[in-house]
Design an enzyme around this catalytic site. Sequence first.
Site, PDB file in Angstrom:
ATOM      1  N   THR A 107      43.417  35.020  38.621  1.00  0.00           N
ATOM      2  CA  THR A 107      42.863  34.830  37.280  1.00  0.00           C
ATOM      3  C   THR A 107      43.683  33.808  36.500  1.00  0.00           C
ATOM      4  OG1 THR A 107      42.318  37.173  37.332  1.00  0.00           O
ATOM      5  CG2 THR A 107      42.033  36.046  35.239  1.00  0.00           C
ATOM      6  N   HIS A 132      41.889  33.120  44.546  1.00  0.00           N
ATOM      7  CA  HIS A 132      40.845  34.137  44.661  1.00  0.00           C
ATOM      8  C   HIS A 132      39.542  33.589  44.091  1.00  0.00           C
ATOM      9  CE1 HIS A 132      44.147  37.485  44.562  1.00  0.00           C
ATOM     10  NE2 HIS A 132      43.983  36.992  45.772  1.00  0.00           N
ATOM     11  N   MET A 225      45.665  38.569  38.140  1.00  0.00           N
ATOM     12  CA  MET A 225      45.624  40.010  37.974  1.00  0.00           C
ATOM     13  C   MET A 225      46.056  40.687  39.272  1.00  0.00           C
ATOM     14  SD  MET A 225      44.645  42.300  35.636  1.00  0.00           S
ATOM     15  CE  MET A 225      43.436  41.467  34.623  1.00  0.00           C
ATOM     16  N   ASP A 228      48.532  40.985  44.538  1.00  0.00           N
ATOM     17  CA  ASP A 228      48.399  40.237  45.786  1.00  0.00           C
ATOM     18  C   ASP A 228      49.400  39.083  45.798  1.00  0.00           C
ATOM     19  OD1 ASP A 228      47.353  39.527  48.285  1.00  0.00           O
ATOM     20  OD2 ASP A 228      45.890  38.155  47.399  1.00  0.00           O
TER      21      ASP A 228
END
Length: 282
Positions: A107, A132, A225, A228
Site C-alpha cells: 500500500t 502487491h 500494510m 509481508d
Amino acid sequence: MSERPTPVVICSTLTDAGAETTMQALSAGAVSIVTKPKVNLKKFMEDSSSDIAGAVKDASHANLRRLMAAPQPLAPTPKLTADAILPVGGAAMAQTTERIVAIGTSTGGTQALELVLTALPRVCPGMVIVQHMPEKFTAAFAARLNSLCEIEVKEAQNNDRVMPGRALIAPGGKHMVLKRSGAQYLVEVLDGPLVNRHRPSVDVLFRSVAKVAGKNATGIIMTGMGDDGAAGLLEMRNAHARTVAQDEATCVVFGMPKEAIKRGAAEKIVPLQAMPGEIVNS
C-alpha cells in the site's frame, strides 16, 4: 486529491484498458484496487464482500498527506509463510562485483516506486521488485514506469536476466524468485499458494535472494500494510546482505517496514527520498 484528500478504492475489471486507467488513478492518489469480473457481477459482489470491506478498511489507514497508493487485496485464506514455496537455508554465491537489489512494497508502493526508480541513473544495480498488485495491472504499471525512467522496467518473465540498469517487477498472481546460472542472476516466475495472503509475496522473493545472492544483495522494504517481507528481510540480513527500511514519516502505511524494524531485520532506516542513493551505492 490535492484540494481535498479522500481515500479512494477502485473497483476495476481485468482488462488492459482498465489497467491503464487504474494506473492513472493510482498515480493521482487512489489507495487500492479491487478487481471485478466482466460477467456474474452479482455473484462476485456476494463472494467478495469481505475483500471489498477489507480494502476499505486498509484505505482508512492510509496517510493521505503522502498522496500515494497501491493495492492490497485481502484474501480469507490461511496465512502461509515462504516455506510454502521455498525451503529455508542454502549457500549463497560468494561475494562478487555484481550487485542485486530486492525491493518489497504494498500500500503506497506505486507512487513510492515511481519516485525511486525515476531518480535512478541508467547505470545502477539490477533490481527485482514485488509490488502487491493483481494480475494484468503489473504489466501496465511496469510499462508506465519504463516510459518515465532512464532504466529499463519490465514485468518479469521466466529466465529474464537481472542486470545493471534493469528492474524486473513480479507479475500479479505469480511468485517471483531469484536463481543463478553460472555467474548470472535470473528470475523464475512461479505458481503456488498465497504467502502472507499475497501472490506475489515479498517474503518469497527475499528468501530466494538470501539463498542465492547473500552478501551480494541489498534488501529494501517500503510502505505497505501487514508484515509481508519482514521475515524475508531478516533472512537477508542473516545472510549478510545490506537491509534498508523506509521510515515512518514518508510511508503511506507504516506496516511492513515497522514489522521489519521490530524484528531487527533492517540495519538502516531512511526516508523515501534517500532510497535512490541506497540503491546506487549498494
